[in-house]
Design a protein around this motif. Structure first.
Motif, short mmCIF file in Angstrom:
data_model
loop_
_atom_site.label_atom_id
_atom_site.label_comp_id
_atom_site.label_asym_id
_atom_site.label_seq_id
_atom_site.Cartn_x
_atom_site.Cartn_y
_atom_site.Cartn_z
N ARG A 199 -131.00 39.73 46.43
CA ARG A 199 -130.30 40.18 45.22
C ARG A 199 -131.05 41.34 44.58
O ARG A 199 -130.44 42.32 44.13
N SER A 214 -127.43 34.20 52.30
CA SER A 214 -127.97 35.35 51.57
C SER A 214 -127.90 36.62 52.40
O SER A 214 -127.56 37.70 51.89
N ASP A 252 -132.96 34.45 48.60
CA ASP A 252 -131.77 34.84 47.84
C ASP A 252 -132.14 35.77 46.68
O ASP A 252 -131.48 36.79 46.46
N TRP A 260 -121.28 38.35 45.79
CA TRP A 260 -122.22 37.30 46.19
C TRP A 260 -121.53 35.94 46.15
O TRP A 260 -121.24 35.41 45.09
N THR A 293 -122.26 32.32 47.34
CA THR A 293 -123.25 31.40 47.90
C THR A 293 -122.63 30.11 48.43
O THR A 293 -123.30 29.35 49.14
#
Length: 452
Positions: free
Chosen positions: A200, A227, A196, A220, A222
């Motif tokens: 990112r 991811s 992750d 994003w 989660t």
């Protein structure tokens, strides 16, 4: 090889569209692209009318006439359905010639000031010391303009992977593409070990190089998405849409994350899925990927999830005698075949070691004979390079013993597959079927001494 002579006419639409866009800031329309494609395939307007479902008169007078007028203005010469191929080829050749002139001017400055750049790191795209590898550059240039392109560059360290990437990115910039270069060897280990965090970082860094605002918090999620899905959505719904032109993303030293099994399988699977999406979705056709690595992925990957059995593979080989001779001339060395053969006999055509030898001979009073005599000793110019390998081998005694066996034998040696894989990936051996020999005499003589 002159890449202009290998201009891929199957991609006439992309080339013509870029030329018009640079001039007008407007892309060709879909029907103009169809007429261009049909013309490139030698079809008449009547034949195109049957295929595309328009009248021949419309395609000729309304579409064709406007298309040839646009190309005439963009290229600065009269362009027609009969001559547009030759006109586009001339434009391509002129661009290549301009790039060559710039390199020659820089080389002249180096010679007049008696200054040579020390051979460390990669070569910039305009370096006069970059040696063309014949078909390799042309193949890469032809590939990168194709929608959804994937180029895989594999070679041992110091063989010129990053220098080739620089050439491809420079060519892409000339095509009015956006480019992003990411060196994974420079990324903190703490980021590479967490999927992750790594994805990112990827999204943020690509956006930053594209001068786009960070909108990770908007995309994003989660709680619902994984991811890979978040990263894919960020590219598809934000990054690729915002730039509205092809993006060439170069990922260098990808093998840095090969040991991270919790990351590498998902990451490589995502890259493969992006490449596959380009076969269906126009937005993903904008993304062109370059992946460079020194070793192969020695982890089990589903054949349909790995990017390493897709795209165009580029395996960088050593320089041949002609390329070494060309490089000698660039260093202002009047070497005959005899000197070139002596150097190749010691270090092969290894780009870094060849350039280092030529730098030392050109910049100091060191004679080639003395350089080769000291090459395998601690006083030689390759001592740091050789000690670096030795330090690695000391940490893996079994691998050191395997190499000792190879350098001590006058015949090719059979090793187990993992040892061959590791030594070949390091660039220390050459494969001959299921056997190996030392990469060059420098390695044979040095490791015979230090591993004895």
């Amino acid at each position: 090889m002159n890449s202009a002579l290998e201009l891929p006419w199957s991609n006439l639409q992309e080339i013509a569209d870029l030329i018009v866009f640079i001039k007008t800031e407007k892309h060709l329309t879909d029907i103009e692209m169809k007429v261009l494609q049909g013309s490139g395939e030698g079809k008449t307007y009547d034949e195109m009318a049957i295929i595309y479902g328009y009248s021949a008169e419309y395609l000729n007078k309304d579409v064709g006439n406007k298309l040839w007028h646009k190309l005439s203005e963009a290229l600065g010469e009269k362009v027609t359905k009969k001559n547009f191929k030759a006109a586009l080829k001339r434009a391509w050749q002129q661009k290549q010639s301009t790039s060559s002139d710039s390199k020659n001017q820089r080389l002249q400055v180096f010679r007049e000031l008696n200054i040579l750049p020390f051979p460390e790191g990669s070569l910039p795209a305009d370096s006069p010391f970059y040696v063309q590898r014949y078909d390799i550059e042309s193949l890469c240039y032809e590939t990168i303009i194709k929608p959804g392109a994937l180029i895989r560059i594999k070679a041992a360290k110091l063989m010129g992977k990053t220098s080739l990437i620089n050439q491809i990115l420079a060519q892409s910039t000339q095509e009015n593409y956006r480019t992003v270069y990411l060196d994974l060897s420079a990324v903190n280990l703490g980021i590479l070990t967490n999927l992750d965090k790594f994805l990112r970082w990827l999204c943020y860094t690509v956006g930053r190089q594209l001068k786009l605002a960070n909108k990770l918090s908007d995309y994003w999620n989660t709680e619902i998405l994984g991811s890979n899905d978040n990263c894919t959505a960020y590219f598809e719904e934000y990054l690729l849409l915002e730039i509205d032109c092809p993006l060439v993303l170069a990922l260098d030293d990808v093998d840095r994350i090969f040991p991270q099994k919790s990351v590498i399988e998902d990451f490589l699977g995502m890259l493969r899925s992006w490449h596959e999406k380009a076969k269906i979705y126009p937005i993903w056709q904008q993304l062109r990927l370059i992946i460079a690595h020194s070793t192969e992925v020695y982890i089990p990957l589903d054949i349909n999830q790995s990017p390493f059995n897709a795209g165009v593979p580029i395996d960088l080989l050593e320089f041949d005698q002609k390329q070494v001779q060309d490089l000698a001339r660039l260093h202002n060395l009047n070497w005959e075949d005899r000197e070139v053969e002596k150097l190749i006999s010691m270090v092969g055509g290894h780009p870094y070691m060849v350039r280092l030898a030529m730098y030392e001979v050109s910049s100091t009073n060191l004679k080639l004979e003395q350089l080769l005599l000291e090459a395998t000793t601690e006083a030689g110019i390759y001592s740091n390079h050789l000690r670096g390998y030795l330090e690695v081998l000391k940490q893996v005694p079994d691998l050191a013993q395997a190499l000792k066996k190879v350098v001590s034998s006058p015949e090719p040696v059979e090793l187990d597959s993992m040892q061959i894989y590791k030594l070949h990936s390091m660039g220390l051996v050459q494969r001959q079927d299921n056997h190996v020999i030392p990469r060059c005499n420098l390695y044979r003589e040095y490791f015979q001494r230090v591993l004895g």
